[in-house]
Write an enzyme that holds these catalytic residues in place. Structure first.
Site, PDB file in Angstrom:
ATOM      1  N   CYS A  86       0.816  -1.223   0.000  1.00  0.00           N
ATOM      2  CA  CYS A  86       0.000   0.000   0.000  1.00  0.00           C
ATOM      3  C   CYS A  86       0.850   1.274   0.000  1.00  0.00           C
ATOM      4  CB  CYS A  86      -0.930   0.043   1.218  1.00  0.00           C
ATOM      5  SG  CYS A  86      -2.277  -1.138   1.138  1.00  0.00           S
ATOM      6  N   TYR A 162       2.554   9.695 -11.791  1.00  0.00           N
ATOM      7  CA  TYR A 162       1.730   8.804 -10.966  1.00  0.00           C
ATOM      8  C   TYR A 162       1.104   7.704 -11.822  1.00  0.00           C
ATOM      9  CZ  TYR A 162      -1.706   7.408  -7.419  1.00  0.00           C
ATOM     10  OH  TYR A 162      -2.450   6.694  -6.513  1.00  0.00           O
ATOM     11  N   PHE A 195     -10.414   7.314  -2.698  1.00  0.00           N
ATOM     12  CA  PHE A 195     -10.730   6.944  -1.317  1.00  0.00           C
ATOM     13  C   PHE A 195     -10.408   8.086  -0.360  1.00  0.00           C
ATOM     14  CE2 PHE A 195     -11.226   2.876  -3.092  1.00  0.00           C
ATOM     15  CZ  PHE A 195     -11.863   2.057  -2.159  1.00  0.00           C
ATOM     16  N   THR A 197      -8.632   9.240   2.311  1.00  0.00           N
ATOM     17  CA  THR A 197      -7.436   8.956   3.116  1.00  0.00           C
ATOM     18  C   THR A 197      -6.662  10.263   3.298  1.00  0.00           C
ATOM     19  OG1 THR A 197      -5.990   8.589   1.222  1.00  0.00           O
ATOM     20  CG2 THR A 197      -7.250   6.679   1.999  1.00  0.00           C
TER      21      THR A 197
HETATM   22  N1  LIG Z   1      -6.538   7.422  -1.635  1.00  0.00           N
HETATM   23  C1  LIG Z   1      -6.894   7.222  -2.888  1.00  0.00           C
HETATM   24  O1  LIG Z   1      -7.872   7.788  -3.400  1.00  0.00           O
HETATM   25  C2  LIG Z   1      -6.113   6.248  -3.726  1.00  0.00           C
HETATM   26  C3  LIG Z   1      -6.646   5.882  -4.969  1.00  0.00           C
HETATM   27  C4  LIG Z   1      -5.963   4.976  -5.762  1.00  0.00           C
HETATM   28  C5  LIG Z   1      -4.767   4.432  -5.312  1.00  0.00           C
HETATM   29  N2  LIG Z   1      -4.266   4.807  -4.117  1.00  0.00           N
HETATM   30  C6  LIG Z   1      -3.004   4.206  -3.701  1.00  0.00           C
HETATM   31  O2  LIG Z   1      -3.223   3.538  -2.470  1.00  0.00           O
HETATM   32  C7  LIG Z   1      -2.005   3.515  -1.727  1.00  0.00           C
HETATM   33  C8  LIG Z   1      -2.283   4.060  -0.331  1.00  0.00           C
HETATM   34  O3  LIG Z   1      -2.692   5.400  -0.484  1.00  0.00           O
HETATM   35  P1  LIG Z   1      -3.372   6.223   0.690  1.00  0.00           P
HETATM   36  O4  LIG Z   1      -4.429   7.056   0.083  1.00  0.00           O
HETATM   37  O5  LIG Z   1      -3.671   5.312   1.808  1.00  0.00           O
HETATM   38  O6  LIG Z   1      -2.152   7.201   1.046  1.00  0.00           O
HETATM   39  P2  LIG Z   1      -1.586   7.704   2.447  1.00  0.00           P
HETATM   40  O7  LIG Z   1      -0.707   8.846   2.111  1.00  0.00           O
HETATM   41  O8  LIG Z   1      -2.688   7.909   3.423  1.00  0.00           O
HETATM   42  O9  LIG Z   1      -0.695   6.467   2.928  1.00  0.00           O
HETATM   43  C9  LIG Z   1       0.468   6.110   2.246  1.00  0.00           C
HETATM   44  C10 LIG Z   1       1.480   5.614   3.251  1.00  0.00           C
HETATM   45  O10 LIG Z   1       2.642   5.198   2.525  1.00  0.00           O
HETATM   46  C11 LIG Z   1       3.774   5.655   3.241  1.00  0.00           C
HETATM   47  N3  LIG Z   1       4.897   5.788   2.322  1.00  0.00           N
HETATM   48  C12 LIG Z   1       5.053   6.702   1.333  1.00  0.00           C
HETATM   49  N4  LIG Z   1       6.227   6.519   0.720  1.00  0.00           N
HETATM   50  C13 LIG Z   1       6.818   5.451   1.326  1.00  0.00           C
HETATM   51  C14 LIG Z   1       8.053   4.783   1.144  1.00  0.00           C
HETATM   52  N5  LIG Z   1       8.927   5.162   0.197  1.00  0.00           N
HETATM   53  N6  LIG Z   1       8.345   3.730   1.941  1.00  0.00           N
HETATM   54  C15 LIG Z   1       7.484   3.343   2.918  1.00  0.00           C
HETATM   55  N7  LIG Z   1       6.315   3.940   3.143  1.00  0.00           N
HETATM   56  C16 LIG Z   1       5.979   4.990   2.353  1.00  0.00           C
HETATM   57  C17 LIG Z   1       3.374   6.986   3.834  1.00  0.00           C
HETATM   58  O11 LIG Z   1       4.211   7.349   4.928  1.00  0.00           O
HETATM   59  C18 LIG Z   1       1.938   6.711   4.254  1.00  0.00           C
HETATM   60  O12 LIG Z   1       1.873   6.210   5.577  1.00  0.00           O
HETATM   61  C19 LIG Z   1      -1.002   4.351  -2.528  1.00  0.00           C
HETATM   62  O13 LIG Z   1      -0.198   3.470  -3.292  1.00  0.00           O
HETATM   63  C20 LIG Z   1      -1.878   5.177  -3.424  1.00  0.00           C
HETATM   64  O14 LIG Z   1      -1.206   5.555  -4.605  1.00  0.00           O
HETATM   65  C21 LIG Z   1      -4.919   5.690  -3.304  1.00  0.00           C
END
Ligand SMILES: NC(=O)c1ccc[n+]([C@@H]2O[C@H](COP(=O)([O-])OP(=O)(O)OC[C@H]3O[C@@H](n4cnc5c(N)ncnc54)[C@H](O)[C@@H]3O)[C@@H](O)[C@H]2O)c1
Length: 239
Positions: A86, A162, A195, A197
């Site tokens: 994630c 991205y 989502f 978040t």
């Molecule tokens: N939130 C959305 O709408 C959405 C939609 C599609 C995909 N995503 C993907 O879902 C995943 C989670 O996203 P989220 O919304 O929970 O984001 P978020 O920012 O709430 O959580 C991401 C976490 O990843 C950690 N992180 C970032 N870079 C890192 C690294 N190099 N090593 C270790 N940890 C690292 C951050 O510290 C954070 O705790 C991501 O890959 C994001 O691209 C999110």
């Protein structure tokens, strides 16, 4: 595979989709190694979950740090049955901005490094360990769940880096699944829509509302708990 009694490594487990997944897996009886760059977030989750969880501060794109995380699963819980990727970073940046300046190469490379290279780094190390483990029902040895994005298929202006990073995750899913099937390891990638978040909370309220309204049904942002429930389904589809 049953969540209860299994050991999972969740990258990005300190926030958002990863954090919801950690909680969900733990509530359903799993032991979880949380990997994140955000040490306070990871440590407070471990304080909440107790003996069922461990935290490792690591950059997913760093080979040695991730090896330490995988090793922690074995040292703390004796095995690794699943990896949930994630960790991710988002970037909005035009190829040529209003001032006529080009997209910095560094931010493009960093986005791909974290989202794509980091995902692969975790997969290769976890897969090595899972492949050596004992086989369960139907010869199953592990499950890997990756997080891509709707942007892998439907990227918007400003999402070149991205979208490329997420399309890379989609692209490697099939060859990984084909190769690792020989070891009884399934590889599945989820491409979430939008989502609610902390990643999305960085956007202005109006933008979040509009994004929610653009979702056909239900017209809202997804709840992280809904993502976590899907991860559980992917894990347990082979019971
Ligand atoms: N939130 C959305 O709408 C959405 C939609 C599609 C995909 N995503 C993907 O879902 C995943 C989670 O996203 P989220 O919304 O929970 O984001 P978020 O920012 O709430 O959580 C991401 C976490 O990843 C950690 N992180 C970032 N870079 C890192 C690294 N190099 N090593 C270790 N940890 C690292 C951050 O510290 C954070 O705790 C991501 O890959 C994001 O691209 C999110």
């Amino acid at each position: 595979m049953q969540v209860a009694g299994s050991v999972f490594l969740v990258t990005g487990g300190g926030s958002g989709l990863g954090q919801a997944t950690v909680r969900h897996l733990a509530v359903h009886g799993a032991r979880v190694v949380i990997v994140d760059l955000d040490a306070p977030a990871g440590q407070s989750l471990v304080a909440e979950l107790g003996e069922q969880a461990r935290f490792v501060t690591a950059d997913v794109a760093h080979a040695q740090a991730m090896q330490q995380a995988v090793t922690t699963a074995v040292e703390a819980f004796g095995a690794l049955h699943g990896l949930i990727n994630c960790a991710g970073t988002v970037l909005g940046c035009k190829v040529v901005n209003r001032e006529g300046e080009p997209h910095p190469l560094e931010s493009f490379a960093r986005t791909v490094q974290v989202n794509l290279v980091g995902t692969f780094n975790a997969i290769r190390l976890a897969a090595k360990l899972m492949a050596q483990g004992p086989a369960g029902a139907d010869g199953e040895r592990g499950v890997i769940v990756n997080t891509a994005s709707v942007a892998a298929y439907d990227g918007q202006i400003g999402q070149a880096a991205y979208s490329a990073s997420k399309a890379g995750i989609v692209g490697m899913t099939l060859p990984l699944a084909r190769e690792l099937a020989a070891y009884g390891i399934r590889v599945v990638t989820i491409a979430p829509g939008v989502f609610a978040t902390p990643m999305m909370a960085s956007l202005p309220e109006q933008v979040r509302t509009t994004l929610g309204e653009q979702t056909p049904f239900p017209a809202r942002l997804g709840h992280p708990s809904e993502f976590a429930a899907l991860v559980q389904h992917v894990i347990e589809i082979r019971c």
